[in-house]
Write a protein that holds these residues in place. Structure first.
Motif, PDB file in Angstrom:
ATOM      1  N   SER A   1       0.823  -1.207   0.000  1.00  0.00           N
ATOM      2  CA  SER A   1       0.000   0.000   0.000  1.00  0.00           C
ATOM      3  C   SER A   1       0.859   1.260   0.000  1.00  0.00           C
ATOM      4  O   SER A   1       0.467   2.283  -0.568  1.00  0.00           O
TER       5      SER A   1
ATOM      6  N   ASP B   1      -6.965   0.365  -1.168  1.00  0.00           N
ATOM      7  CA  ASP B   1      -5.805  -0.506  -0.925  1.00  0.00           C
ATOM      8  C   ASP B   1      -4.501   0.284  -0.773  1.00  0.00           C
ATOM      9  O   ASP B   1      -3.413  -0.281  -0.841  1.00  0.00           O
ATOM     10  N   SER B   2      -4.610   1.589  -0.569  1.00  0.00           N
ATOM     11  CA  SER B   2      -3.450   2.441  -0.317  1.00  0.00           C
ATOM     12  C   SER B   2      -3.931   3.599   0.545  1.00  0.00           C
ATOM     13  O   SER B   2      -4.706   3.377   1.473  1.00  0.00           O
ATOM     14  N   SER B   3      -3.521   4.829   0.252  1.00  0.00           N
ATOM     15  CA  SER B   3      -4.075   5.989   0.932  1.00  0.00           C
ATOM     16  C   SER B   3      -3.735   7.274   0.186  1.00  0.00           C
ATOM     17  O   SER B   3      -2.604   7.446  -0.274  1.00  0.00           O
TER      18      SER B   3
ATOM     19  N   HIS C   1     -11.879   1.900   2.626  1.00  0.00           N
ATOM     20  CA  HIS C   1     -10.713   2.755   2.370  1.00  0.00           C
ATOM     21  C   HIS C   1     -11.141   4.182   2.042  1.00  0.00           C
ATOM     22  O   HIS C   1     -10.496   5.142   2.464  1.00  0.00           O
TER      23      HIS C   1
END
Length: 362
Positions: A85, A116-118, A148
């Motif tokens: 991520s 799935d990350s930010s 998310h």
């Protein structure tokens, strides 16, 4: 443990470049690799991420809108299972570098890239550019079916998000954040609820009364929300804020007695400080939050205090015995200095007694 910066290495860069080439025939892969790999190993984490993201545009003939479309395809192809991520944050970083003049296109891209990350760091520039317009997206994200995206609604507008650009307007006046926190306070995802707690904790550092009021309004309905609220109030609890302690049931015990407070008078760096004590009351102790504070000797005769938790629970008798040891083993994150140190016992926010001990080398 390997440094995080090494996630952004030659192997990652080549895989990323290949995926861009697969989704954009005009992309100059060789030029990109030369631009990035020449200096990559010399850089630290954030500099590596910025080099990898900012070099894309000069190696492509796509406009910004089409670059975002292309990177969405790269996300599905390259970042779905092959990466972490953190590595996927280069996508949001690209938006941060090039997207401020394309507000709506960028906000919609950040919504996708956060999955799935930010996108929590990149989105803050858009709040600073146009708070009202940005917050409309945040209110929409708070109702998303994706955890998310819901988390981004809370995490992205934290007034004091660590390692990120500050939001001075939200530090001063955080009222626009509360509709989001109210929407997410009972979220089914602990990942989201933790972000809500962290946002509230940020707010408490500048506007403690607003957070105390929020806790009062929402405590006692569900176990999950109560746990979130306790985490949200952690800074106020550590400060011994009376209003916060009382709302969680930790009231001042007026007839409290401290007995048998014993500790090592002298210890060596690398050893443990052993200490024990007993708290007593004429009646049942009830909800008890016991902490201790160590006043450390630092360099140049300066001092530094740090608080530690001992226990927090309901005591159904009139006494509680505590035995504990505090490590002075050498670690990379703290240097210990010889000299007098002090330990203070704290019960329900009230400092009870302080004793000194000597820390020395063998």
């Amino acid at each position: 443990m390997e440094a995080l910066k090494n996630l952004f290495n030659e192997e990652f860069t080549r895989g990323f470049a290949l995926s861009i080439k697969n989704n954009s025939a005009s992309f100059d892969e060789n030029k990109y690799l030369k631009l990035v790999l020449t200096d990559l190993e010399k850089l630290e984490l954030k500099q590596r991420m910025r080099l990898i993201s900012s070099s894309i545009k000069s190696c492509s003939n796509l406009d910004y809108h089409d670059c975002c479309k292309m990177l969405k395809l790269v996300k599905e192809e390259f970042f779905k299972e092959k990466t972490t991520s953190l590595q996927a944050m280069v996508l949001a970083d690209f938006v941060e570098v090039y997207g401020l003049e394309y507000f709506d296109v960028s906000m919609k891209a950040l919504e996708i890239f956060t999955i799935d990350s930010s996108s929590e760091f990149a989105v803050r520039l858009f709040i600073l550019k146009d708070e009202q317009k940005a917050m409309k997206y945040f209110y929409k994200w708070a109702k998303s079916s994706n955890e998310h995206i819901r988390r981004l609604a809370s995490e992205g507008c934290r007034p004091r998000l660590p390692w990120a650009i500050g939001l001075p307007l939200f530090k001063k006046e955080p009222s626009v954040i509360f509709p989001i926190l109210n929407e997410l306070k009972n979220d089914e995802s602990s990942y989201v609820r933790r972000s809500v707690a962290n946002n509230l904790n940020d707010i408490s550092k500048d506007n403690p009364n607003l957070v105390v009021d929020f806790i009062k309004e929402n405590i006692g309905f569900t176990k999950e929300c109560d746990s979130m609220l306790k985490h949200a109030g952690r800074t106020l609890l550590k400060k011994g804020d009376i209003k916060t302690l009382e709302v969680f049931g930790y009231k001042k015990i007026y007839n409290l007695n401290l007995k048998n407070f014993i500790l090592d008078k002298k210890i060596f760096v690398g050893d443990y400080l052993n200490f024990s004590f007993e708290v007593q009351s004429e009646t049942t102790l009830g909800l008890l939050r016991i902490e201790y504070e160590i006043d450390f000797q630092m360099a140049n005769n300066k001092r530094s205090k740090k608080m530690y938790m001992l226990s927090q629970s309901e005591v159904k008798s009139n006494k509680k015995v505590v035995n504990r040891k505090h490590s002075f083993k050498i670690i990379t994150t703290r240097t210990y200095y010889q000299g007098l140190h002090y330990i203070t016992l704290i019960v329900n926010g009230v400092k009870i007694q302080t004793k000194e001990f000597l820390l020395t080398k063998h």
